[in-house]
Motif scaffolding. Sequence first.
Motif, mmCIF file in Angstrom:
data_model
loop_
_atom_site.group_PDB
_atom_site.id
_atom_site.type_symbol
_atom_site.label_atom_id
_atom_site.label_comp_id
_atom_site.label_asym_id
_atom_site.label_seq_id
_atom_site.Cartn_x
_atom_site.Cartn_y
_atom_site.Cartn_z
ATOM 1 N N THR A 101 26.154 -96.827 10.377
ATOM 2 C CA THR A 101 26.498 -97.908 10.781
ATOM 3 C C THR A 101 25.010 -97.592 11.978
ATOM 4 O O THR A 101 25.274 -96.422 12.421
ATOM 5 N N THR A 134 24.516 -100.892 5.702
ATOM 6 C CA THR A 134 25.426 -99.673 6.278
ATOM 7 C C THR A 134 24.263 -97.721 5.439
ATOM 8 O O THR A 134 23.558 -98.463 4.364
ATOM 9 N N TRP A 173 29.864 -101.517 15.057
ATOM 10 C CA TRP A 173 29.457 -102.620 13.765
ATOM 11 C C TRP A 173 28.536 -103.849 14.911
ATOM 12 O O TRP A 173 29.518 -104.775 15.675
#
Length: 416
Positions: A101, A134, A173
Amino acid sequence: MAIEFNASPRATLGVEWELQLVDVHTRHLRQEAQQVLGELPELSETADNPPLRHELMQCTVEVVTGICETVEEARADLAGSVERLGSVLEAREAAIICAGTHPLDDWRDQVLSPVQRYGELIDEMQWLARRILTFGVHVHVGIRSREKAIPILNALSNYLPHFLALTASSPFWSGHDTGLASSRSIIFGALPTAGPPPHLEHWDAFEEYMETLLRAGTISSIKEVWWDVRPHPDFGTIEIRMFDGIPTLREVGMAAALSQSLVRLFDQQLDRGYGLPSPPSWVVNDNKWRATRYGLDARIITDDRGRTMPLRDDLHELLRELEPVAARLGCAEDLGVAAEILDKGASYERQRAVIDDGGTLNDVVDSLVAEFRADVFPTAPPSANSPNSATGTRATGGGTGTDYVTKNRGPSHAGA
């Protein structure tokens, strides 16, 4: 339903490496894949197998090898394409990184690629697909017959935690620490046909299962089955999709060497009449979660009675077992990078070390830029006060460090 499998005479290799385009000043993702690929038409518009391709979002360029015999050949193929890509990005004041990520950016700020099949995926999956900011690495290994494909697939499912833990690189994230080694495996794994492969007995069972999914309307093509390990009948390969985005070419070589060595070992064992490991689905699913959460510090389940052992110990044993196979394939040095990762840390550990050393998420991006450029990973956590590797200036932080949720990741084991 008969599915033709274009068998490969050898354990050939193909590698797909999904790269992030980042701004060297802001560290945020750049939505410029279409423009960048347009500057390299000879690499992105070839009819059969373009080395550079679009992915779901405009911040991503996928680098793809041709059919390679060795890991060394695959690395050289990737390096040549990356060099050309880098020459275009330098003039744009952009750089390349790879991790599962992006540490900072939010999926809602991304621009989708102008590719019809991606638009169709968004229409069908909606939020599940829109949030797939991703990045991963896929390794194809040639299989000599379709009869071997499913036994080898089942055996490889035993090693999902090994593949993931060595390459886990997505602890962050949208600017927060998730507490996981790999948030990517959760985000991508939410797609209906993603995740660990189901336990199938043989090729006929695979054909029957695909026919059932098509009849039910779950998929419109078997290419929409995104298992962590899957057969790829058109290429005559097993495709290992478990790897997180990998920050350095050396580590990509390690993933390819591990994949090729395991497939070659299983192929030889089948020739000798040996049975291959075929763990029950609950063990495969549980072990994947353990590696997702704890990375290399997981304890994995080793039998259907629930016995466990440290994943690190099992990896050391696996590397020793694969050494002679890798030597015959000419990739022993590449496989040996796994031992370096066990010693120096996987990417999720290296990224968190930047924060633990007082850095910010800007510094994490800079460390990923530096690793990619130098093709090395550090032996010690980089200092937050060191010169910024992307711009030649010192990182300002931009407040991103306050979004770090926790430095205490809990016990370094699972299921003890």
